[in-house]
Design a protein around this motif. Sequence first.
Motif, PDB file in Angstrom:
ATOM      1  N   GLY A 255     -10.302   8.939 -11.964  1.00  0.00           N
ATOM      2  CA  GLY A 255     -11.582   8.904 -11.273  1.00  0.00           C
ATOM      3  C   GLY A 255     -11.911   7.578 -10.626  1.00  0.00           C
ATOM      4  N   ILE A 256     -11.187   6.522 -11.000  1.00  0.00           N
ATOM      5  CA  ILE A 256     -11.461   5.210 -10.411  1.00  0.00           C
ATOM      6  C   ILE A 256     -10.554   4.926  -9.212  1.00  0.00           C
ATOM      7  CG2 ILE A 256     -12.228   4.302 -12.639  1.00  0.00           C
ATOM      8  CD1 ILE A 256      -9.549   2.772 -12.793  1.00  0.00           C
ATOM      9  N   THR A 257      -9.716   5.890  -8.819  1.00  0.00           N
ATOM     10  CA  THR A 257      -8.710   5.648  -7.778  1.00  0.00           C
ATOM     11  C   THR A 257      -9.321   5.111  -6.497  1.00  0.00           C
ATOM     12  OG1 THR A 257      -7.349   7.434  -8.686  1.00  0.00           O
ATOM     13  CG2 THR A 257      -6.821   6.670  -6.464  1.00  0.00           C
ATOM     14  N   ASN A 258     -10.299   5.809  -5.950  1.00  0.00           N
ATOM     15  CA  ASN A 258     -10.862   5.385  -4.673  1.00  0.00           C
ATOM     16  C   ASN A 258     -11.717   4.137  -4.818  1.00  0.00           C
ATOM     17  OD1 ASN A 258      -9.571   7.471  -3.375  1.00  0.00           O
ATOM     18  ND2 ASN A 258     -11.348   8.825  -3.352  1.00  0.00           N
ATOM     19  N   LEU A 259     -12.272   3.922  -6.014  1.00  0.00           N
ATOM     20  CA  LEU A 259     -13.070   2.718  -6.240  1.00  0.00           C
ATOM     21  C   LEU A 259     -12.196   1.472  -6.130  1.00  0.00           C
ATOM     22  CD1 LEU A 259     -15.816   1.479  -7.054  1.00  0.00           C
ATOM     23  CD2 LEU A 259     -15.090   1.694  -9.438  1.00  0.00           C
ATOM     24  N   THR A 263     -10.153  -2.173  -1.870  1.00  0.00           N
ATOM     25  CA  THR A 263      -9.518  -3.422  -1.432  1.00  0.00           C
ATOM     26  C   THR A 263      -8.075  -3.205  -0.987  1.00  0.00           C
ATOM     27  OG1 THR A 263      -8.763  -3.948  -3.677  1.00  0.00           O
ATOM     28  CG2 THR A 263     -10.929  -4.770  -3.031  1.00  0.00           C
ATOM     29  N   GLY A 264      -7.625  -1.955  -0.993  1.00  0.00           N
ATOM     30  CA  GLY A 264      -6.234  -1.675  -0.679  1.00  0.00           C
ATOM     31  C   GLY A 264      -5.346  -1.701  -1.894  1.00  0.00           C
ATOM     32  N   MET A 265      -5.930  -1.662  -3.072  1.00  0.00           N
ATOM     33  CA  MET A 265      -5.164  -1.865  -4.292  1.00  0.00           C
ATOM     34  C   MET A 265      -4.280  -0.676  -4.673  1.00  0.00           C
ATOM     35  SD  MET A 265      -6.638  -3.164  -7.979  1.00  0.00           S
ATOM     36  CE  MET A 265      -7.580  -4.480  -7.216  1.00  0.00           C
ATOM     37  N   VAL A 266      -4.579   0.524  -4.204  1.00  0.00           N
ATOM     38  CA  VAL A 266      -3.810   1.709  -4.587  1.00  0.00           C
ATOM     39  C   VAL A 266      -2.549   1.803  -3.721  1.00  0.00           C
ATOM     40  CG1 VAL A 266      -3.819   4.219  -4.792  1.00  0.00           C
ATOM     41  CG2 VAL A 266      -5.896   2.916  -5.302  1.00  0.00           C
ATOM     42  N   PRO A 267      -1.357   1.818  -4.338  1.00  0.00           N
ATOM     43  CA  PRO A 267      -0.108   1.873  -3.564  1.00  0.00           C
ATOM     44  C   PRO A 267       0.241   3.292  -3.132  1.00  0.00           C
ATOM     45  CG  PRO A 267       0.399   1.719  -5.894  1.00  0.00           C
ATOM     46  CD  PRO A 267      -1.105   1.684  -5.781  1.00  0.00           C
ATOM     47  N   ILE A 268       0.827   3.410  -1.948  1.00  0.00           N
ATOM     48  CA  ILE A 268       1.215   4.710  -1.386  1.00  0.00           C
ATOM     49  C   ILE A 268       2.633   4.603  -0.815  1.00  0.00           C
ATOM     50  CG2 ILE A 268       0.682   6.444   0.391  1.00  0.00           C
ATOM     51  CD1 ILE A 268      -2.259   5.487   0.240  1.00  0.00           C
ATOM     52  N   ILE A 276      -7.089   3.941   0.539  1.00  0.00           N
ATOM     53  CA  ILE A 276      -7.687   5.256   0.302  1.00  0.00           C
ATOM     54  C   ILE A 276      -7.182   6.230   1.359  1.00  0.00           C
ATOM     55  CG2 ILE A 276      -9.835   6.565   0.133  1.00  0.00           C
ATOM     56  CD1 ILE A 276     -11.222   3.922  -0.599  1.00  0.00           C
ATOM     57  N   ASP A 277      -6.578   7.315   0.920  1.00  0.00           N
ATOM     58  CA  ASP A 277      -6.097   8.346   1.840  1.00  0.00           C
ATOM     59  C   ASP A 277      -6.609   9.693   1.342  1.00  0.00           C
ATOM     60  OD1 ASP A 277      -4.706  10.221   3.366  1.00  0.00           O
ATOM     61  OD2 ASP A 277      -2.904   8.967   3.487  1.00  0.00           O
ATOM     62  N   PRO A 278      -7.459  10.366   2.131  1.00  0.00           N
ATOM     63  CA  PRO A 278      -8.057  11.643   1.687  1.00  0.00           C
ATOM     64  C   PRO A 278      -7.038  12.719   1.323  1.00  0.00           C
ATOM     65  CG  PRO A 278      -9.165  10.812   3.650  1.00  0.00           C
ATOM     66  CD  PRO A 278      -7.951   9.952   3.454  1.00  0.00           C
ATOM     67  N   LYS A 279      -5.812  12.604   1.813  1.00  0.00           N
ATOM     68  CA  LYS A 279      -4.843  13.660   1.513  1.00  0.00           C
ATOM     69  C   LYS A 279      -4.487  13.702   0.026  1.00  0.00           C
ATOM     70  CE  LYS A 279      -0.409  11.310   2.437  1.00  0.00           C
ATOM     71  NZ  LYS A 279       0.801  11.314   3.296  1.00  0.00           N
ATOM     72  N   LEU A 591       6.498 -10.626  -0.470  1.00  0.00           N
ATOM     73  CA  LEU A 591       6.666 -11.866   0.292  1.00  0.00           C
ATOM     74  C   LEU A 591       7.019 -11.640   1.757  1.00  0.00           C
ATOM     75  CD1 LEU A 591       8.632 -14.065  -2.271  1.00  0.00           C
ATOM     76  CD2 LEU A 591       6.302 -14.458  -1.463  1.00  0.00           C
ATOM     77  N   ASN A 592       7.523 -10.449   2.097  1.00  0.00           N
ATOM     78  CA  ASN A 592       8.090 -10.271   3.434  1.00  0.00           C
ATOM     79  C   ASN A 592       7.513  -9.133   4.264  1.00  0.00           C
ATOM     80  OD1 ASN A 592      10.584 -12.212   3.548  1.00  0.00           O
ATOM     81  ND2 ASN A 592      10.625 -11.285   1.511  1.00  0.00           N
ATOM     82  N   LYS A 593       6.766  -8.239   3.659  1.00  0.00           N
ATOM     83  CA  LYS A 593       6.285  -7.071   4.398  1.00  0.00           C
ATOM     84  C   LYS A 593       4.757  -6.978   4.334  1.00  0.00           C
ATOM     85  CE  LYS A 593       8.725  -4.043   5.707  1.00  0.00           C
ATOM     86  NZ  LYS A 593       9.347  -3.751   7.015  1.00  0.00           N
ATOM     87  N   GLU A 594       4.146  -6.683   5.466  1.00  0.00           N
ATOM     88  CA  GLU A 594       2.724  -6.374   5.445  1.00  0.00           C
ATOM     89  C   GLU A 594       2.548  -4.934   4.974  1.00  0.00           C
ATOM     90  OE1 GLU A 594       2.190  -5.079  10.120  1.00  0.00           O
ATOM     91  OE2 GLU A 594       1.521  -7.074   9.492  1.00  0.00           O
ATOM     92  N   CYS A 595       1.306  -4.600   4.565  1.00  0.00           N
ATOM     93  CA  CYS A 595       1.056  -3.269   4.021  1.00  0.00           C
ATOM     94  C   CYS A 595      -0.141  -2.635   4.722  1.00  0.00           C
ATOM     95  CB  CYS A 595       0.796  -3.359   2.512  1.00  0.00           C
ATOM     96  SG  CYS A 595       0.780  -1.748   1.695  1.00  0.00           S
ATOM     97  N   PRO A 596       0.098  -1.665   5.611  1.00  0.00           N
ATOM     98  CA  PRO A 596      -1.005  -0.985   6.288  1.00  0.00           C
ATOM     99  C   PRO A 596      -1.692   0.020   5.374  1.00  0.00           C
ATOM    100  CG  PRO A 596       1.078  -0.027   6.950  1.00  0.00           C
ATOM    101  CD  PRO A 596       1.411  -1.194   6.061  1.00  0.00           C
ATOM    102  N   GLY A 597      -2.874   0.430   5.776  1.00  0.00           N
ATOM    103  CA  GLY A 597      -3.617   1.427   5.006  1.00  0.00           C
ATOM    104  C   GLY A 597      -5.094   1.297   5.260  1.00  0.00           C
ATOM    105  N   GLU A 598      -5.853   2.316   4.869  1.00  0.00           N
ATOM    106  CA  GLU A 598      -7.287   2.328   5.091  1.00  0.00           C
ATOM    107  C   GLU A 598      -8.025   1.875   3.840  1.00  0.00           C
ATOM    108  OE1 GLU A 598      -8.706   2.837   8.030  1.00  0.00           O
ATOM    109  OE2 GLU A 598      -6.647   2.989   8.797  1.00  0.00           O
ATOM    110  N   HIS A 599      -8.858   0.835   3.986  1.00  0.00           N
ATOM    111  CA  HIS A 599      -9.692   0.362   2.888  1.00  0.00           C
ATOM    112  C   HIS A 599     -10.799  -0.502   3.477  1.00  0.00           C
ATOM    113  CE1 HIS A 599      -7.262  -3.378   3.234  1.00  0.00           C
ATOM    114  NE2 HIS A 599      -6.251  -2.540   3.351  1.00  0.00           N
TER     115      HIS A 599
END
Length: 656
Positions: A255-259, A263-268, A276-279, A591-599
């Motif tokens: 239940g705390i996933t989207n919370l 900050t982008g803390m959930v890895p996908i 946060i990804d609604p899917k 160290l080498n890759k950026e991480c896209p996503g919605e947050h």
Amino acid sequence: MTKEVYGNMGIILRVDLTTGSITREDASKYNEEWLGGRCLAHYLLFNEVDVAKTEPLSPDNKVYIGTGALGATTFPSSGRTHATYLSPMNYSGWGDSNCGGHFGPALKRCGYDMLVISGKAKTPVYLYIEDDEIRLESAADIWGKGTIDTQAELIEKHGEPTKLLCIGQAGENLVRYANVRTETTNSMGRCGMGAVFGSKNLKAVVAKGSKPVKLFKPKEFYKVTKQLRDELMDPKFGKVHSLTYELMSKWGTPGITNLIGTTGMVPIRNWQRCGIDPKFDRLVRSWNKDHGTRREACFTCPVHCHAAYAVKDGKYPTRGGGPEYETTTALGHKCDITDDKAVLKLNTMCNDYGLDTVETGAMFSTLMELMERKLIDKSFLDDIDMQFGNGDACVAMMPKIVFRQGCGDKLADGPYRVAKALGEDALQSVYHQKGMCATGVETRSTIGSMLQFAVSPRGSHHLNGLPTAEWVNIPPVAVKVAGFKEAGDVRSYHPEAKARLVQYYENMFFLSDSLGICKFNFGHLGYWHDKVEDLEHMYDLICQSIYYASGIKYTTEELFEIFERSNQIERATIVMRGIRREDDQPNWKCLNKECPGEHPVGPIPLPPIDGVKYNKILDAYYKQRGWDMNGIPETDHLKKLGLDFVAKKMKKALSA
């Protein structure tokens, strides 16, 4: 024992599986200096095992299973059990596992503060403990069975009050990320404790206790523990505190996933994306509404964060306990699987086989990325199509790993070792520290969390000391715990702020693990973090509880001195096994890759970790801990802490 023991039971039980000998030792001599649980286990392991050279799956490894001074009492959520050993999973070799449920209280009510298991049985056995009656029994009829049947059969044989720790087929077959299970939901999940049990031919430990826990001041203890319980559940105690209770009691950790995803803390997708990804909504709450059957709780816990579920339709009907946030992210988000029924099926399979869901999910998602990058193909995987989103492939692959069939034999060693055998290019797809893959925290989003994961002695794991003050970002609390408001800013690279922040929470997490209580309710997540006074209030009530239970008085500062000494033992051990500064660096992806996503909070995409700034934080952290710039504890600092025996043993090992 020369005096009456309160709170604790005063006895260490030692069982040598090789000889069958069973002995008891006075534990009361350790209580004041080492508290119990995790702290005492560290002290004993370091002194009794050749921690520099012992192979984790050899008979020379020992397992220390402890309870704590508040375990098995009316203190809220006092059902935790802690184990320390040498780990076959991470390459640092440090093993720490912890679980909730009811086994710890059962062991304590048998009369024991600590169980020490050594040696290796000639044939499969289980250990039976009923108060003063202790014996080894044949496990021939349950060897080869999953944890569900094992628990059911042993409970039927020994009676309903029976509580137990047990392994499934993964532990028997020495899968490096096999876990130890108890009840339907709880696991000693990380570090491969199940493989250690399997290497000892130990199927289970059964505890059936009836002895009371004597309290030093019972009336006062009951009063303060009731106050703690009421305040944990108080909807008006504080916004962050009360929201934590509402989410955990209603939805559990998923239940705390989207919370925390804000900050982008959930890895996908194997840490290729985040946030946060609604899917994935069906993995957050819908699974509980559609398939949940009841809420469950560990011993004396008012939160009820666990659940039971039953899927009655579709191609994967299943039932079981959980899942936790770590499972839904590991088997769902990281594998890009959105089908809640598939994830629940995989959770049930992991629980029955006795597999760590975190490392299993990381194994699957790593293979998926390696397939995507064309570094492996289906022929490497016995023609199983491990593509992102393919839950069917994961269901097919799991038994191959558990029974070491075909490609499963190499996959049983875990993502780090599989990728290392393939080469440096493949290792870039493994999101790990010290050979163990990360739990569900995208560490590019939170700088303090990155440091904590990197320096953790057992590898990427949030329960070594994830810095709550950084998550909630309440400036006065950040100043209280670290001396700087920047400690609460997830993006800050302030060296002293982040170094002190991580040291504080690493030490703080010893509190729960050494007392037999749940860190979710006492330091982790948002409890007691609305204001400085709440945090001080928590410590005051815990110190009162320890005194009323045991008769031993501590200040908060005195407790943290014990925790600091225990942390130094962890570090000295892994240094003796070869760990140095390069092992405390962020992994390649960080160290080498950026991480896209919605947050909504923080930059999009998340930038890679700034290695230069990170190493300034690491310098500050080493200095704060009293270690040299290679991460080796300084002899003078160890002696100042009263750890002469640690300094002497470490010096001898490093000069050998």
